[in-house]
Design a protein around this motif. Sequence first.
Motif, PDB file in Angstrom:
ATOM      1  N   ASN A 126      17.569   9.076  52.290  1.00  0.00           N
ATOM      2  CA  ASN A 126      16.578   9.916  51.861  1.00  0.00           C
ATOM      3  C   ASN A 126      16.994  11.053  50.751  1.00  0.00           C
ATOM      4  O   ASN A 126      16.458  12.099  50.727  1.00  0.00           O
ATOM      5  N   GLY A 127      18.027  10.752  50.154  1.00  0.00           N
ATOM      6  CA  GLY A 127      18.386  11.804  49.078  1.00  0.00           C
ATOM      7  C   GLY A 127      17.668  12.162  48.125  1.00  0.00           C
ATOM      8  O   GLY A 127      17.593  13.199  47.543  1.00  0.00           O
ATOM      9  N   GLU A 128      16.504  11.525  47.896  1.00  0.00           N
ATOM     10  CA  GLU A 128      15.393  11.363  46.960  1.00  0.00           C
ATOM     11  C   GLU A 128      14.474  12.665  47.186  1.00  0.00           C
ATOM     12  O   GLU A 128      14.173  13.510  46.590  1.00  0.00           O
ATOM     13  N   ILE A 129      14.446  12.848  48.695  1.00  0.00           N
ATOM     14  CA  ILE A 129      13.475  13.933  49.341  1.00  0.00           C
ATOM     15  C   ILE A 129      14.495  15.237  48.894  1.00  0.00           C
ATOM     16  O   ILE A 129      13.816  16.362  48.479  1.00  0.00           O
ATOM     17  N   ASN A 130      15.593  15.285  49.346  1.00  0.00           N
ATOM     18  CA  ASN A 130      16.337  16.513  48.934  1.00  0.00           C
ATOM     19  C   ASN A 130      16.469  16.904  47.601  1.00  0.00           C
ATOM     20  O   ASN A 130      16.605  18.175  47.272  1.00  0.00           O
ATOM     21  N   THR A 253       7.170  16.790  49.315  1.00  0.00           N
ATOM     22  CA  THR A 253       8.486  17.642  48.929  1.00  0.00           C
ATOM     23  C   THR A 253       7.890  18.781  48.206  1.00  0.00           C
ATOM     24  O   THR A 253       8.668  19.553  47.610  1.00  0.00           O
ATOM     25  N   GLY A 254       6.457  19.012  48.304  1.00  0.00           N
ATOM     26  CA  GLY A 254       6.089  20.344  47.920  1.00  0.00           C
ATOM     27  C   GLY A 254       5.687  20.301  46.222  1.00  0.00           C
ATOM     28  O   GLY A 254       5.332  21.264  45.741  1.00  0.00           O
ATOM     29  N   TRP A 255       5.412  19.038  45.640  1.00  0.00           N
ATOM     30  CA  TRP A 255       5.163  18.892  44.204  1.00  0.00           C
ATOM     31  C   TRP A 255       3.754  18.360  44.051  1.00  0.00           C
ATOM     32  O   TRP A 255       3.125  17.552  45.085  1.00  0.00           O
ATOM     33  N   LYS A 256       2.738  18.834  43.314  1.00  0.00           N
ATOM     34  CA  LYS A 256       1.648  18.364  42.684  1.00  0.00           C
ATOM     35  C   LYS A 256       1.465  17.471  41.677  1.00  0.00           C
ATOM     36  O   LYS A 256       2.308  17.635  40.756  1.00  0.00           O
ATOM     37  N   VAL A 257       0.898  16.112  41.973  1.00  0.00           N
ATOM     38  CA  VAL A 257       0.880  15.054  41.060  1.00  0.00           C
ATOM     39  C   VAL A 257      -0.195  15.691  39.807  1.00  0.00           C
ATOM     40  O   VAL A 257      -1.113  15.507  40.317  1.00  0.00           O
ATOM     41  N   ILE A 258       0.109  16.088  38.828  1.00  0.00           N
ATOM     42  CA  ILE A 258      -0.847  16.051  37.623  1.00  0.00           C
ATOM     43  C   ILE A 258      -1.164  14.948  36.877  1.00  0.00           C
ATOM     44  O   ILE A 258      -2.643  15.035  36.830  1.00  0.00           O
ATOM     45  N   LYS A 259      -0.338  14.148  36.642  1.00  0.00           N
ATOM     46  CA  LYS A 259      -0.603  12.688  35.999  1.00  0.00           C
ATOM     47  C   LYS A 259       0.503  11.788  36.025  1.00  0.00           C
ATOM     48  O   LYS A 259       1.472  12.200  36.246  1.00  0.00           O
ATOM     49  N   HIS A 260       0.045  10.606  35.763  1.00  0.00           N
ATOM     50  CA  HIS A 260       1.174   9.841  35.449  1.00  0.00           C
ATOM     51  C   HIS A 260       0.676   8.648  34.769  1.00  0.00           C
ATOM     52  O   HIS A 260      -0.560   8.477  34.290  1.00  0.00           O
ATOM     53  N   TRP A 261       1.678   8.000  33.842  1.00  0.00           N
ATOM     54  CA  TRP A 261       1.453   7.104  32.724  1.00  0.00           C
ATOM     55  C   TRP A 261       2.318   5.688  33.049  1.00  0.00           C
ATOM     56  O   TRP A 261       3.471   5.901  33.621  1.00  0.00           O
ATOM     57  N   LYS A 262       1.705   4.866  32.497  1.00  0.00           N
ATOM     58  CA  LYS A 262       2.709   3.271  32.597  1.00  0.00           C
ATOM     59  C   LYS A 262       2.798   2.774  31.040  1.00  0.00           C
ATOM     60  O   LYS A 262       1.953   3.069  30.322  1.00  0.00           O
ATOM     61  N   ASP A 263       3.856   1.949  31.274  1.00  0.00           N
ATOM     62  CA  ASP A 263       3.970   1.403  29.884  1.00  0.00           C
ATOM     63  C   ASP A 263       3.007   0.150  29.823  1.00  0.00           C
ATOM     64  O   ASP A 263       2.433  -0.154  30.522  1.00  0.00           O
ATOM     65  N   GLN A 264       2.996  -0.581  28.670  1.00  0.00           N
ATOM     66  CA  GLN A 264       2.091  -1.567  28.606  1.00  0.00           C
ATOM     67  C   GLN A 264       2.190  -2.491  29.501  1.00  0.00           C
ATOM     68  O   GLN A 264       1.144  -3.265  29.613  1.00  0.00           O
TER      69      GLN A 264
END
Length: 275
Positions: A126-130, A253-264
């Motif tokens: 769970n290091g990604e959480i920290n 973890t307290g972040w708000k997702v504004i947007k995401h993008w993907k490659d082709q």
Amino acid sequence: LGSIYFDKITKTKEYYVTNSEIEILRKISKQINQLFGNKLTYVEFGSGAIDKIKILLSSKVKFYIPLDISLDFIKKESKKLLKIFPKLKISPTYCDYTNYVKLSNKIPGIKVGFFLGSSIGNFYNNGEINFLKNAKKTLGKNSYLIIGVDLKKDKSIFKKAYNDPSNSAAKFNLNLITRMNTELNTNLAIKDFEYVSNYNNRKGAVESFIQSKKKQTIFINKKKFIFQKGEYIQTEISNKFTIKSFSNLAKNTGWKVIKHWKDQRKYYSIFLLQC
């Protein structure tokens, strides 16, 4: 040496992460620059080579802080960046960027953090959480984080990416033996180990190991350790995500997702988070 080997991995044809990420960054660079104000500070966690960050740099960015455990490497890369952006103020910082890093109060404008190369998948226990919580604390309120996320896909793609013909991935992982010899005064031979990497479907992760080819004994601080023939030593994990699973991780973890993008090819995604 590890940074050099890893840089070579990112340039192999099979390691799709780099090309996929650069494809997205080029596609979104104008959008990103329009989202923020005129006085920006970019903070890059585990910065590495400048190939990606330079795509998003513009005259709006006044300050750039690369954070990494390899100071010599980021100093060298910073010099390259200054040749392209001579007015940019750069402060290469040696630190464990996975922990909270206290930044100067004199840093101007909005802080935009970057954590690229799918490094968010390389944590254990769970290091990604920290990390995400610490990054939020490092950047402060009303800041942003742009983060690269490797998506789940057919395991044959992972096999090619993590077992490249040039053996760059193998050299990177076997470099552990060199470090052990240097830092722990062991006397191991690289030829007595081999690199193994597989996708673990249950964990949703690529796991990398070095395997002992014979029974070996070493002493560290007068303590005896035995490697049996065929014994695996895990050197790396690369967790893979879905859009939903990473979105949930960010939100928790307290972040708000504004947007995401993907490659082709939909192999990879870049998220824009805000706190």
